[in-house]
Write a protein that holds these residues in place. Structure first.
Motif, short mmCIF file in Angstrom:
data_model
loop_
_atom_site.label_atom_id
_atom_site.label_comp_id
_atom_site.label_asym_id
_atom_site.label_seq_id
_atom_site.Cartn_x
_atom_site.Cartn_y
_atom_site.Cartn_z
N LEU A 195 0.82 -1.21 0.00
CA LEU A 195 0.00 0.00 0.00
C LEU A 195 0.86 1.26 0.00
CD1 LEU A 195 -2.81 -1.02 2.51
CD2 LEU A 195 -2.98 -0.81 0.04
N GLU A 196 2.00 1.20 0.69
CA GLU A 196 2.89 2.36 0.73
C GLU A 196 3.43 2.68 -0.67
OE1 GLU A 196 2.98 -0.18 2.70
OE2 GLU A 196 2.59 0.63 4.71
N ALA A 197 3.67 1.62 -1.46
CA ALA A 197 4.17 1.84 -2.82
C ALA A 197 3.12 2.52 -3.69
CB ALA A 197 4.59 0.50 -3.44
N LEU A 198 1.85 2.15 -3.49
CA LEU A 198 0.78 2.79 -4.25
C LEU A 198 0.65 4.26 -3.87
CD1 LEU A 198 -2.03 0.07 -4.15
CD2 LEU A 198 -0.46 0.59 -6.01
N GLU A 199 0.84 4.56 -2.60
CA GLU A 199 0.77 5.94 -2.15
C GLU A 199 1.93 6.75 -2.75
OE1 GLU A 199 -0.10 8.29 2.00
OE2 GLU A 199 1.18 6.52 2.05
N ASP A 200 3.12 6.17 -2.75
CA ASP A 200 4.28 6.86 -3.32
C ASP A 200 4.11 7.11 -4.81
OD1 ASP A 200 5.45 6.81 -0.84
OD2 ASP A 200 6.70 5.05 -1.25
N ALA A 201 3.38 6.20 -5.49
CA ALA A 201 3.15 6.35 -6.93
C ALA A 201 2.00 7.29 -7.24
CB ALA A 201 2.89 4.98 -7.56
N GLY A 202 1.35 7.83 -6.19
CA GLY A 202 0.25 8.76 -6.40
C GLY A 202 -1.07 8.08 -6.69
N LEU A 203 -1.17 6.77 -6.40
CA LEU A 203 -2.41 6.04 -6.66
C LEU A 203 -3.25 5.88 -5.40
CD1 LEU A 203 -0.95 3.22 -8.94
CD2 LEU A 203 -2.15 5.30 -9.65
N LEU A 204 -2.73 6.31 -4.27
CA LEU A 204 -3.41 6.10 -3.01
C LEU A 204 -3.34 7.37 -2.18
CD1 LEU A 204 -4.68 3.62 -1.44
CD2 LEU A 204 -2.53 3.52 -0.22
N ASN A 205 -4.45 7.71 -1.53
CA ASN A 205 -4.48 8.89 -0.67
C ASN A 205 -4.94 8.47 0.71
OD1 ASN A 205 -4.73 11.34 0.56
ND2 ASN A 205 -6.42 12.06 -0.71
N ARG A 206 -4.02 8.37 1.64
CA ARG A 206 -4.37 7.93 2.98
C ARG A 206 -5.08 9.01 3.79
NH1 ARG A 206 -2.10 3.26 4.81
NH2 ARG A 206 -0.58 2.27 3.44
N HIS A 207 -5.15 10.23 3.27
CA HIS A 207 -5.77 11.33 4.00
C HIS A 207 -7.10 11.73 3.40
CE1 HIS A 207 -1.99 11.60 6.13
NE2 HIS A 207 -1.36 11.71 4.98
N SER A 208 -7.75 10.77 2.72
CA SER A 208 -9.05 11.04 2.14
C SER A 208 -10.07 11.36 3.23
CB SER A 208 -9.53 9.81 1.35
OG SER A 208 -10.90 9.90 1.09
N PRO A 209 -11.00 12.27 2.99
CA PRO A 209 -12.02 12.57 3.99
C PRO A 209 -13.01 11.45 4.19
CG PRO A 209 -12.50 13.71 1.94
CD PRO A 209 -11.14 13.10 1.78
N ALA A 211 -12.14 7.90 3.92
CA ALA A 211 -11.56 6.63 4.34
C ALA A 211 -10.10 6.81 4.68
CB ALA A 211 -11.70 5.59 3.23
N ASP A 212 -9.58 5.86 5.43
CA ASP A 212 -8.19 5.93 5.86
C ASP A 212 -7.22 5.66 4.74
OD1 ASP A 212 -5.89 3.90 7.55
OD2 ASP A 212 -6.08 6.05 7.87
N ALA A 213 -7.67 4.95 3.70
CA ALA A 213 -6.78 4.61 2.59
C ALA A 213 -7.51 4.78 1.27
CB ALA A 213 -6.27 3.19 2.73
N MET A 214 -8.10 5.95 1.07
CA MET A 214 -8.96 6.17 -0.09
C MET A 214 -8.15 6.22 -1.37
SD MET A 214 -12.10 6.48 -0.71
CE MET A 214 -13.25 7.00 -1.94
N LEU A 215 -8.61 5.56 -2.40
CA LEU A 215 -7.93 5.58 -3.67
C LEU A 215 -8.27 6.86 -4.42
CD1 LEU A 215 -8.61 1.91 -4.68
CD2 LEU A 215 -6.42 2.87 -4.02
N ILE A 216 -7.27 7.52 -4.96
CA ILE A 216 -7.48 8.75 -5.71
C ILE A 216 -8.39 8.47 -6.90
CG2 ILE A 216 -6.30 10.44 -7.18
CD1 ILE A 216 -3.93 10.23 -5.29
N GLY A 217 -9.35 9.37 -7.11
CA GLY A 217 -10.29 9.18 -8.21
C GLY A 217 -11.66 8.80 -7.70
N ALA A 218 -11.76 8.48 -6.39
CA ALA A 218 -13.05 8.12 -5.83
C ALA A 218 -13.34 8.93 -4.58
CB ALA A 218 -13.10 6.63 -5.51
N THR A 219 -12.68 10.07 -4.40
CA THR A 219 -12.90 10.89 -3.23
C THR A 219 -14.12 11.77 -3.43
OG1 THR A 219 -11.42 12.57 -4.14
CG2 THR A 219 -10.44 10.96 -2.66
N THR A 220 -14.63 12.30 -2.31
CA THR A 220 -15.77 13.21 -2.40
C THR A 220 -15.29 14.58 -2.82
OG1 THR A 220 -15.51 13.76 -0.08
CG2 THR A 220 -17.03 11.99 -0.62
N ASP A 221 -16.22 15.41 -3.31
CA ASP A 221 -15.82 16.75 -3.70
C ASP A 221 -15.92 17.68 -2.50
OD1 ASP A 221 -18.96 16.98 -5.52
OD2 ASP A 221 -18.54 17.19 -3.38
#
Length: 233
Positions: A195-209, A211-221
């Motif tokens: 999961l850390e590798a996905l975050e480093d690659a910009g595919l994961l956002n652990r600070h999503s409003p 979820a704790d490990a929200m995937l970029i592209g599915a966050t709320t506006d």
């Protein structure tokens, strides 16, 4: 009568007619080559990855499957295909460098699964946190994950029903399948990127409003209203 029946069905034949795995009559080098040929031919003829237990039926008891595979792969160097460990077995696969030529000549991969970005996001979360219920997925994404979306993933063969959850109502959970491993070229789920590798690659956002490990592209506006079509269409 019993002896006649055995004669008709072939039962009771001598050991001379049994498949010779050991090949003790051959010199060691020739025996090893024959085992290599058997393994490669079996994998080549199979439509699905061939597992270790299957290959063990056609070679000697003392034969190392891993060393055989290594020798076969060494001989395939420079060839446009390789012997790849995937989905718990081995399979002949063409090398990525020739994907454009194959696409031009014969079209796309018949096994390729057409998924939307939303479906890929949900599939990734199932892969990392399985077994998981639809309700837990909805909580993670901050909006309902529709039955249609889950149904499409099931229809594609990428997920299937897992054990029932111990939560109230005992809903079914969902888990990934062997087809998932095949599609993503994984031998086992342990081969998933960290999961850390996905975050480093910009595919994961652990600070999503949401979820704790929200995937970029599915966050709320910004106003908290997400794209309903993205996850429930």
């Amino acid at each position: 009568m019993a002896e006649t029946d055995r004669a008709r069905t072939g039962k009771g034949r001598s050991d001379d007619h049994l498949f010779d795995r050991e090949l003790d009559h051959l010199p060691p080098a020739v025996r090893w080559r024959e085992w290599m040929n058997r393994v490669e031919a079996t994998i080549f003829a199979a439509s699905e990855p061939v597992g270790r237990e299957t290959l063990a039926r056609i070679v000697g008891k003392s034969c190392s499957i891993d060393l055989l595979i290594d020798d076969i792969r060494e001989e395939l160097r420079g060839r446009p295909y390789d012997l790849v460990a995937v989905a718990g077995g081995w399979k002949h696969l063409t090398r990525p460098a020739y994907s454009d030529a194959i696409q031009t000549a014969v079209g796309g991969n018949e096994r390729a699964v057409d998924l939307t970005q939303s479906e890929v996001l949900v599939l990734m979360y199932i892969a990392y946190f399985q077994p998981i219920t639809r309700g837990e997925l909805s909580s993670f994404f901050g909006k309902e994950i529709s039955r249609d979306l889950i149904g499409h993933l099931r229809g594609s063969g990428m997920i299937t029903s897992g054990p029932r959850s111990p939560t109230p109502g005992a809903p079914y959970t969902y888990v990934t399948t062997k087809e998932f491993l095949l599609q993503f070229g994984l031998e086992t789920l342990r081969d998933l990127p960290e999961l850390e590798a996905l975050e480093d690659a910009g595919l994961l956002n652990r600070h999503s409003p949401t979820a704790d490990a929200m995937l970029i592209g599915a966050t709320t506006d910004e106003d908290g209203e997400g794209d309903d079509e993205a996850l429930s269409a």
